[in-house]
Design an enzyme around this catalytic site. Structure first.
Site, PDB file in Angstrom:
ATOM      1  N   ARG A  34       0.793  -1.197   0.153  1.00 55.66           N
ATOM      2  CA  ARG A  34       0.091  -0.062   0.011  1.00 55.66           C
ATOM      3  C   ARG A  34       0.963   1.225  -0.022  1.00 55.66           C
ATOM      4  O   ARG A  34       0.407   2.203  -0.554  1.00 55.66           O
ATOM      5  CB  ARG A  34      -0.865   0.012   1.178  1.00 55.66           C
ATOM      6  CG  ARG A  34      -1.886   1.113   1.207  1.00 55.66           C
ATOM      7  CD  ARG A  34      -2.855   0.816   2.416  1.00 55.66           C
ATOM      8  NE  ARG A  34      -3.937   1.869   2.335  1.00 55.66           N
ATOM      9  CZ  ARG A  34      -4.970   1.973   3.174  1.00 55.66           C
ATOM     10  NH1 ARG A  34      -5.204   0.871   4.082  1.00 55.66           N
ATOM     11  NH2 ARG A  34      -5.854   2.790   3.298  1.00 55.66           N
ATOM     12  N   ALA A  75      -0.741  -3.771   9.239  1.00 54.20           N
ATOM     13  CA  ALA A  75      -1.135  -2.606   9.850  1.00 54.20           C
ATOM     14  C   ALA A  75      -1.540  -1.360   9.020  1.00 54.20           C
ATOM     15  O   ALA A  75      -2.419  -0.651   9.853  1.00 54.20           O
ATOM     16  CB  ALA A  75       0.252  -2.112  10.686  1.00 54.20           C
ATOM     17  N   CYS A  76      -1.131  -1.182   7.807  1.00 55.62           N
ATOM     18  CA  CYS A  76      -1.594  -0.090   7.223  1.00 55.62           C
ATOM     19  C   CYS A  76      -3.133  -0.349   6.652  1.00 55.62           C
ATOM     20  O   CYS A  76      -3.607   0.589   6.203  1.00 55.62           O
ATOM     21  CB  CYS A  76      -0.684   0.217   6.102  1.00 55.62           C
ATOM     22  SG  CYS A  76      -0.263  -1.208   4.990  1.00 55.62           S
ATOM     23  N   HIS A  77      -3.786  -1.422   7.084  1.00 53.52           N
ATOM     24  CA  HIS A  77      -4.966  -1.611   6.507  1.00 53.52           C
ATOM     25  C   HIS A  77      -6.005  -1.452   8.044  1.00 53.52           C
ATOM     26  O   HIS A  77      -7.101  -2.054   7.828  1.00 53.52           O
ATOM     27  CB  HIS A  77      -5.294  -2.915   5.906  1.00 53.52           C
ATOM     28  CG  HIS A  77      -4.667  -3.224   4.775  1.00 53.52           C
ATOM     29  ND1 HIS A  77      -4.336  -4.317   4.129  1.00 53.52           N
ATOM     30  CD2 HIS A  77      -3.772  -2.133   3.918  1.00 53.52           C
ATOM     31  CE1 HIS A  77      -3.808  -4.049   2.956  1.00 53.52           C
ATOM     32  NE2 HIS A  77      -3.339  -2.911   2.823  1.00 53.52           N
TER      33      HIS A  77
END
Length: 316
Positions: A17, A256-258
Site C-alpha cells: 500500500r 497494519a496499514c489496513h
C-alpha cells in the site's frame, strides 16, 4: 524519472500500500496499471506483468515477498525478462523499463542479493530485521543509468537526493542490523521456519484440518519462513473477534496499514482467490528469531480458549 516525463510514461505496479497510494497520486499525471496476482499461485506472474507492458511503460514495481501471505514473488525472473525486453525496446526507440522491488518483508528472513535479483531499485526497512525504524533505498547507478530525483529540496546532503542532517545513530544501527543479517540469515531462516511449521501443525491438530484454512499455502509457491495466514472456520469467528478474546496472543488480521478496514476481508486475500467468509476470519501470525515452540503452545492454547468462548455464544 524527470517530472515532465510523468505525463508521457506509464508505470506498472504490483505493490504494498505504501507504494500503491503514491502510484495512485501519480496516476493523475501519468498512467498506472495494477496487475492482479494469480489465484493459483498467490504470485504476480511474470507473463501477466509483461502482458501489461505498453510502449509508454517505464517502471515495474513488485514486492519481493507479500506482507500478508508471505508468498515470494518471481523478481529475479521478471528482471531478467525485462532486460531482454529492454534490448528490443531500445532498437525501437522506446523508453527503458526500470524495475523496483520492495524487499522490506524479505530481508532478515531469506537471501536478498541485488545482483541476483537484477533490480534497479530496492527498498529496505530497518525495523523488519530488528533494526531501527528507518529505511534505505538501493539504486543501481544513481543519477547515471538509473534515474533518481529528490522529493525534498534544500541542502546538498546525500548527493542532494535527500537534504537534511543525517540521523547518524540510526544509520549506524541500520548498518549493524544489516551486518548481522548478512552473517546469520540462514540460521535465522531455519529457526523461524521450524517454529512457523510447528505453529501450523499445532493449529491443525488442535482445531482439526477441516476447521483450519491456511491462506498462505499455494502449490508451487515459496513463502517467507516466519509468516502464516490462517482462518479458523466457523460463524462469528472473524479475526478481530477472535483476537479480542485472546489473553496472550498479540497478532493482526492483516497489514497494519489496513487497520481502518474493520471486519472487511483483506483485499490481498480476496485477490488470491480466498473466499470472502474465509478471508473475513483471517489471522496473520508471524514468528521471530526468539520465538520458541513453548511460545507456540501458549498461543495455540489461547486461541482454542478464545474460539471455544465464541462458539458458546453462537450456540442456540
Amino acid at each position: 524519472m524527470p517530472q515532465h516525463q510523468l505525463h508521457h510514461n506509464a508505470a506498472r505496479f504490483l505493490l504494498h500500500r505504501w507504494v500503491r497510494y503514491p502510484a495512485g497520486i501519480l496516476h493523475s499525471r501519468s498512467e498506472a496499471t495494477f496487475v492482479a496476482v494469480s489465484p493459483r499461485s498467490g504470485r504476480a506472474e511474470v507473463d501477466d506483468v509483461l502482458a501489461a507492458v505498453r510502449p509508454t511503460t517505464c517502471l515495474v514495481s513488485i514486492m519481493l515477498a507479500n506482507n500478508e501471505t508471505g508468498v515470494i514473488m518471481p523478481v529475479a525472473e521478471l528482471s531478467q525478462r525485462v532486460r531482454a525486453l529492454n534490448q528490443r525496446r531500445e532498437a525501437e526507440g522506446l523508453p527503458r523499463i526500470l524495475v523496483h522491488t520492495d524487499a522490506a518483508q524479505m530481508i532478515g528472513k531469506g537471501r536478498v542479493d541485488v545482483q541476483e535479483l537484477g533490480v534497479d531499485y530496492l527498498t529496505i526497512v530497518g525495523h523488519k530485521f530488528y533494526g531501527p525504524r528507518i529505511g534505505a533505498l538501493y539504486v543501481r547507478g544513481p543519477g547515471t543509468t538509473t534515474p533518481l530525483h529528490p522529493l525534498l529540496f534544500g541542502g546538498g546532503q546525500e548527493r542532494t537526493f535527500r537534504p537534511g542532517t543525517e540521523n547518524t545513530p540510526m544509520i549506524a544501527a541500520l548498518g549493524q542490523a544489516a551486518e548481522l543479517v548478512s552473517k546469520n540469515w540462514e540460521a535465522y531462516e531455519a529457526h523461524m521456519r521450524d517454529v512457523r511449521d510447528y505453529l501450523e501443525a499445532r493449529l491443525e491438530a488442535s482445531f482439526g484440518k477441516q476447521r483450519i484454512h491456511l491462506n498462505s499455502h499455494f502449490t508451487g509457491s515459496k513463502r517467507l519462513c516466519n509468516t502464516t495466514n490462517v482462518s479458523i472456520l466457523g460463524p462469528g469467528l472473524q479475526g478481530r473477534r477472535v483476537l479480542s478474546c485472546c489473553k496472550t496472543l498479540l497478532a493482526s488480521v492483516g497489514a497494519a496499514c489496513h487497520s481502518e478496514k474493520g471486519d472487511r476481508p483483506s483485499a490481498i486475500l480476496l485477490s488470491c482467490g480466498i473466499p470472502y467468509d474465509v478471508a473475513q476470519n483471517a489471522l496473520r501470525l508471524s514468528v521471530g528469531r526468539d520465538t520458541t515452540r513453548a511460545d507456540v503452545d501458549l498461543v495455540v492454547q489461547d486461541l482454542v480458549q478464545a474460539v471455544a468462548q465464541l462458539d458458546q455464544h453462537q450456540a442456540p
